[in-house]
Design an enzyme around this catalytic site. Sequence first.
Site, PDB file in Angstrom:
ATOM      1  N   ASP A 349     -12.184  63.443 -51.114  1.00 18.94           N
ATOM      2  CA  ASP A 349     -12.507  62.251 -51.888  1.00 18.94           C
ATOM      3  C   ASP A 349     -11.206  61.579 -52.335  1.00 18.94           C
ATOM      4  O   ASP A 349     -10.266  62.261 -52.753  1.00 18.94           O
ATOM      5  CB  ASP A 349     -13.332  62.682 -53.102  1.00 18.94           C
ATOM      6  CG  ASP A 349     -13.819  61.502 -53.912  1.00 18.94           C
ATOM      7  OD1 ASP A 349     -14.615  60.721 -53.383  1.00 18.94           O
ATOM      8  OD2 ASP A 349     -13.393  61.368 -55.086  1.00 18.94           O
ATOM      9  N   GLU A 378     -11.041  59.858 -47.562  1.00 18.45           N
ATOM     10  CA  GLU A 378     -11.001  58.435 -47.872  1.00 18.45           C
ATOM     11  C   GLU A 378      -9.529  58.038 -47.986  1.00 18.45           C
ATOM     12  O   GLU A 378      -8.835  58.515 -48.887  1.00 18.45           O
ATOM     13  CB  GLU A 378     -11.692  58.164 -49.212  1.00 18.45           C
ATOM     14  CG  GLU A 378     -13.195  58.358 -49.196  1.00 18.45           C
ATOM     15  CD  GLU A 378     -13.814  57.999 -50.545  1.00 18.45           C
ATOM     16  OE1 GLU A 378     -14.692  57.140 -50.572  1.00 18.45           O
ATOM     17  OE2 GLU A 378     -13.415  58.578 -51.571  1.00 18.45           O
TER      18      GLU A 378
END
Length: 663
Positions: A349, A378
Amino acid sequence: MKLKNLIAISLAAISIVSCSEKPQKYASYDDYPVYKGNDLGVTYSAESSTFKAWSPEAEEVRLNLYEDGVIGAPYATYDMKYDGEGVWKYTVKEDLIGKFFTFQIKQNDKWLGTTPGIWAKAVGCNGDRAAIIDWNSTNPEGWENDKRPEMKSFTDAIIYEVHMRDFTISPSSGSSFPGKFLGLSETGTKSPEGEKTGLDHLLDLGISHVQILPMYDYGSIDETKLNQNNYNWGYDPKNYNVPEGGYSTDPYAPNVRIYELKSMIQKLHSVGIRVIMDVVYNHTFVGAESHLNLMAPGYFYRMKSDSTWSNGSGCGNETASERPMMRQFIIESVKYWINEYHIDGFRFDLMGIHDIETMKTIRAAVDEIDPSISIHGEGWAGGECAIPESERAVKQNAPLFAPIAVFSDNIRDGLRGNWTEGDAGGFLAGKDLDETIKFGIVGATNHPQVDFTNIIHSNAPYATTPAQVINYVSCHDDPCIVDKLKATCPEATIDEIIKMDLLAQTIVFTSQGVPFIYAGEEVLRDKKMVHNSYNSPDSINEINWSNKAKYNNVYKFYRSLIQLRRCHPAFRMNSAESVAENLRFMESEPGIIAYTINAKECGDSWSKIMVILNRNKEPKNINLDGETWNVYLKDETFIVEEKQKVSNTITINPTTAIILYQE
Ligand code: CA
């Protein structure tokens, strides 16, 4: 010379003594000693338990023992002794099985709150006390024989992103374990209409990986009140090395959540599905009172120059992966999930918060265990970070941390419209984002026919190989694809929404790279137009399995796309050079993207493939240059059994894709 040597020896002797005697104040975090051992937390044996906690600037450290994981005062408290390298140690010469413990430090003459420490691997309900358990009781039968399903290349993966609760919480799932770990591995479940749900559904669909939204212990759900049906995505880490209690059948018994998660993974492995864990090392649920901060205040976080908390996560804080003990903590944690739980991949993340060096070190550590364990993330942050972008694992720096993969927001927003503009559509809505879609088709690699000055969210290729990019049109974040299409095309009928949805996923599944879908989209799930549904009720987030009968044509289309991709390596090339050589865009008018793949060169059973996409609102004729082709996909119909030949020209209808092949 002799005198100098003598002084050096005596200085060395002094530093050894002072190191193990008394901790000191440090001018900066950079001066903190680094502890290389991997025995922080508790080391248990029936005869004794040794506790270690790293807290270089603590003035005193206490160890508290409890009978219960939640209630009652400690039955014993011990003063831990400084043991050097920032570590405090205490050994209790008793059998402590079944007991719970916390650490507590005194710093700047003030006792901070109790914490299970950041190394806790088992905890009581709500994760405030660490547990000493019999680890044999956490292994399901046959666990030692559990094997990771084979995966030759990451481009072979078909990733299915799922939230533990969304998947089975609706009564329409027919699950015996709604919202639990065991719900994902249950077989034989059916919707009210008799369609397969749960694991049987996944097997029929044909995905290769489940990517599970946070399943480590997170803080936003009160595990003592699970009957109140609270919901959260779980991006609020509390104990990084423990499964979430809310997904177990008994959050009070520390071994149960571990046993049940392992059972789930074992079952998924046994049917050939790999498990990717969504990890959120970039921030913690709370800042000052987090377990990290209660062990070594300030050290694990980045601060701004004015000494306030940097907030690159958008959640109030951001961890400092570049500090040696934070970096080591992340690496050890990742290795722990692989070794103890047999996790097959990680989705980082807000990976763009972490420094590049940390990500490379993680990749190297994972390679030592099994290079087929995937890592993607990400490639952006959620706000301004306290270290420069050039040092962070953001998308445009991807060549510096290959082969770690990044999500393509290019293909996502190229297809559906920019995430920052709720009602602005993309290619699917007929907007000229053709070059961005071409960039997605070549997997964000360097291709001679793509104009990199004319694409959204990037100005250069960033994937060194197609395996370095995740292609998707929708995930848990923001509106899911159906809601985004409703927002951007408010006049569209449900049939038109479905048409756009199927075109979107046709592009995702035929593009070079790694395809990724959000659970339930194959049965046309929506989120009732709620974008940031992180704490929305089940009624928003749950998958309604009755949709599977209602939109069975959608389901079957997704399944056919997966079969197409699985059968045809031409859509799964492994090098940027191969894509540049074998994938050729044809001359076409605006709104038409057409390309051929020299499939034979990719080891495919077909010799040549043609893909044609039409975003226009009217049909278009495509010149086939006198060649004869077999039709595989036209007007949302896959022609698998019989042969349908076409030559000279073919007409492509609005908002559809055509796939042709030559044998
Ligand atoms: Ca929890």
